[in-house]
Design an enzyme around this catalytic site. Structure first.
Site, PDB file in Angstrom:
ATOM      1  N   GLY A  18      35.644  45.091  32.805  1.00  0.00           N
ATOM      2  CA  GLY A  18      37.094  45.298  32.847  1.00  0.00           C
ATOM      3  C   GLY A  18      37.479  46.688  33.350  1.00  0.00           C
ATOM      4  O   GLY A  18      38.389  46.812  34.177  1.00  0.00           O
ATOM      5  N   CYS A 278      23.088  40.907  31.831  1.00  0.00           N
ATOM      6  CA  CYS A 278      23.484  39.600  32.365  1.00  0.00           C
ATOM      7  C   CYS A 278      22.370  38.576  32.528  1.00  0.00           C
ATOM      8  O   CYS A 278      22.508  37.437  32.093  1.00  0.00           O
ATOM      9  CB  CYS A 278      24.147  39.795  33.723  1.00  0.00           C
ATOM     10  SG  CYS A 278      25.718  40.613  33.573  1.00  0.00           S
TER      11      CYS A 278
END
Ligand code: UDX
Ligand code: ADP
Length: 478
Positions: A18, A278
Site C-alpha cells: 500500500g 509472497c
C-alpha cells in the site's frame, strides 16, 4: 479541502504494497488526494518521519515530495474512508497459523476486519480495490460483508487489482509495470468501475499495458504468476544439486537454457533458496485452493516447489557442515546478508534465518552483517517472541551466540568461515585479502548467491564452496 481535488483515494494498510503504490499515485496525479491509513500508530508515525518504515530505493524522494500536499498518512481510518471515492485494501494476508487450513490457507481476518470497518462507516458508494494477494473468490466474501452491513442504497463495486511489484525495485516496477491487471464483474457497473481505475493508471502507464478481465481470472493470475516465478527458481535449484554431483556449472547451464527465447534468461539464478513474503505463502494458498477443489495432483505439483526450496536450504547447510570437518560447534561463522534479497531491509522468510537457527542449535558463534537490516529485527527473527514455550532459553542462547556487526570486516574478524546469504552488491567489492588475513585458517567462503569471484578467492588462499558448482579442494596454509 477535498473539493480542490478531482478524486480522493484511501489506502487501507500502510505496508510494503500500500505505501509505495499509493505514494506513486499521489506523485503521478497531483489532483488526486491520497490518504494512506493504518491501525498501527508506530508505522504511521514512521511514514510521517524522516525515516520511513520500509527501505525502497527512490521511495523517500517521492514521499517527501508529496507528503502534506496530496499525500497523507494517518490512523484516522474512518474519516479517510468517508472522504474517499476509491478504497484500496492493502492489508496483510499471512498464512493461517491455526484452525482449518492452518499452515496453508491465507488468513483473511485482516481483509475481513478492514471490509467490515468500511461497511460500517461508509456514507456514500465506493469503488473497492482488492490490492492484497487473496485466494480466488475473496471478492465474493467482501461483497457479502459490504452488502449486508452497509447503509441502504450504497453501492460497492469491487475490483481486483493485484500488485506485481518486487521489493527492492518497487518504484521502478510501479513506474514501468509489465502490466496492470484490473478484474471486475462483467456487469455495466463493474465495467464502469474498471474503466475509472484504468483511467487513473493511464496517467502514467501506457493503455496497452492496462489489461481488464473478469474478477476471478485477475485474482488467480496473481497467485499463478508468483507460483510460476517460484517454480523457475526451484527448477534451477534442483538442477544446481545435479551440477554439484556431476561437475556441471549451474551458471553455465542457466545461461545456456536462458538463451532459448522461449524460456528467457530472467529468474534463473540458483541460490540458497527463495524467501520473501509472497512466494511460499502464495504457493501454499494455491495448494490449499487445489486441495479444497479436490484437484490433488495439481496440489502435489505446486507443493513440490516448496519441497525443493526446503531441500536447497538443507543442502547448503549440510555442505557447510561437511566442509567444516563435519562440525560447526564452537566454530565462528560470519553471515553476510540477512535480508531475503538485496536492496531491501525485509527479512520475511529469508533463507538466512533457517541457516542461522541451525548454526545456533549446533552451538556455533554467529557474526551477522547486513547493510539494511536493523539489529532489533535480526534478534526478533531469531527469537520469534511468542512462538516458543521456552522463550527465555531461546533468548539466552541467541544473545550468547549471535552478534550483529556494522560492517563486513568486523563480522569476519577471527571467524572460520564466511557465508554469503544475500546478494548485496557491496559483498562483491570487499577487500577479501584483508578479510582472509584476519580470519582463522583454513578460511572458508560459502557463496549461497554465486556472486563472488571464486578463482580470485582461491588464489588468496580461501577454500571456496559455491552453490551449483563442484566442491573445491581444501587448502591448508603452511
Ligand atoms: C515477488 C514477485 O517477483 C513480485 O512480482 C510479487 O509482486 C511479489 O513477490 P519479491 O518477493 O519482492 O517479489 O522478490 P523476488 O525478486 O521475486 O525474489 C523472491 C526470492 O527469490 C528472493 O529470495 C530472491 O533472492 C529469490 N530469487 C529470485 C532467486 O533465488 N533466484 C532468482 O533468479 C530470482
Ligand atoms: P504487505 O507486504 O502485503 O503490504 P504489510 O504487513 O507490510 O503487508 O502491511 C499491511 C499493513 O496493513 C500493516 O501495516 C497492518 O497494520 C495494516 N492493517 C491490517 N489490518 C488493518 C485494518 N483493518 N485497517 C488498517 N490497517 C490494517
Amino acid at each position: 479541502m477535498t473539493n480542490q481535488f478531482a478524486t480522493t483515494i484511501c489506502c487501507i494498510g500502510a505496508g510494503y504494497v500500500g505505501g509505495p503504490t499509493c505514494s506513486i499515485i499521489a506523485d503521478k496525479c497531483h489532483d488526486v488526494l491520497v490518504y494512506i491509513v493504518d491501525i498501527d500508530q508506530t508505522r504511521i508515525d514512521q511514514w510521517n518521519s524522516d525515516k520511513l518504515p520500509i527501505y525502497e530505493p527512490g521511495l523517500d524522494d517521492i514521499v517527501k515530495r508529496r507528503r502534506g500536499l496530496n499525500l497523507f498518512f494517518t490512523t484516522d481510518v474512518d474519516t479517510a474512508i468517508n472522504k474517499s471515492d476509491i478504497i484500496f485494501v492493502s492489508v496483510n494476508t499471512p498464512t493461517k497459523k491455526s484452525g482449518i487450513g492452518a499452515g496453508m490457507a491465507a488468513d483473511l481476518k485482516y481483509i475481513e476486519s478492514a471490509t467490515r470497518r468500511l461497511a460500517q462507516v461508509a456514507q456514500s458508494s465506493k469503488i473497492v480495490v482488492e490490492k492484497s494477494t487473496v485466494p480466488c473468490k475473496t471478492a465474493e466474501s467482501m461483497r457479502a460483508i459490504l452488502e449486508s452491513n452497509s447503509k441502504p442504497g450504497l453501492r460497492f463495486d469491487i475490483l481486483s487489482n493485484p500488485e506485481f511489484l518486487a521489493e527492492g525495485t518497487a518504484i521502478q516496477d510501479l513506474l514501468n509495470p509489465d502490466r496492470v491487471l484490473i478484474g471486475s464483474l462483467q456487469t455495466p457497473e463493474g465495467k464502469k468501475a474498471q474503466a475509472t481505475l484504468a483511467d487513473l493508471y493511464a496517467r502514467w502507464v501506457p493503455r496497452e499495458k492496462i489489461i481488464t478481465m473478469n474478477l476471478w481470472s485477475s485474482e488467480l493470475s496473481k497467485l499463478a504468476a508468483n507460483a510460476m516465478l517460484a517454480q523457475r527458481i526451484s527448477s534451477v535449484n534442483a538442477l544446481s544439486a545435479l551440477c554439484e554431483a556431476t561437475g556441471a556449472d549451474i551458471d553455465e547451464v542457466a545461461y545456456a537454457v536462458g538463451k532459448d527465447t522461449r524460456i528467457g534468461s530472467k529468474f534463473l539464478k540458483a541460490s540458497v533458496g527463495f524467501g520473501g513474503s509472497c512466494f511460499q505463502k502464495d504457493i501454499l494458498n494455491l495448494v490449499y485452493l487445489c486441495e479444497s477443489l479436490n484437484l490433488h495432483e495439481a496440489a502435489d505439483y505446486w507443493r513440490q516447489v516448496i519441497t525443493i526450496n526446503e531441500y536447497q536450504k538443507k543442502r547448503f547447510i549440510q555442505r557447510i557442515v561437511k566442509s567444516l570437518f563435519n562440525t560447526v560447534t564452537n566454530k565462528s561463522i560470519a553471515i553476510l546478508g540477512f535480508a531475503f534479497k538485496k536492496n531491501t531491509g525485509d527479512t520475511r522468510e529469508s533463507a538466512a534465518i533457517s541457516l542461522i537457527k541451525y548454526l545456533i542449535e549446533e552451538q556455533a558463534q554467529v557474526h551477522i552483517y547486513d547493510p539494511k537490516v536493523e539489529e532489533e529485527q535480526i534478534f526478533f527473527d531469531l527469537i520469534e517472541p511468542g512462538v516458543y514455550s521456552n522463550e527465555n532459553q531461546v533468548l539466552h542462547k541467541v544473545k550468547k551466540l549471535v552478534k550483529v556487526h556494522k560492517d563486513a570486516y568486523s563480522a569476519t574478524l577471527n571467524t572460520d568461515a564466511l557465508v554469503v546469504c544475500t546478494e548485496w552488491d557491496e559483498f562483491t567489492n570487499l577487500d577479501y585479502q584483508k578479510i582472509y588475513n584476519q580470519m582463522r585458517k583454513p578460511a572458508f567462503v560459502f557463496d549461497g548467491r554465486l556472486i563472488l569471484n571464486s578463482d580470485k578467492l582461491r588464489k588468496i588462499g580461501f577454500n571456496v564452496e559455491v552453490i551449483g558448482k563442484v566442491a573445491g579442494p581444501v587448502t591448508v596454509e603452511n
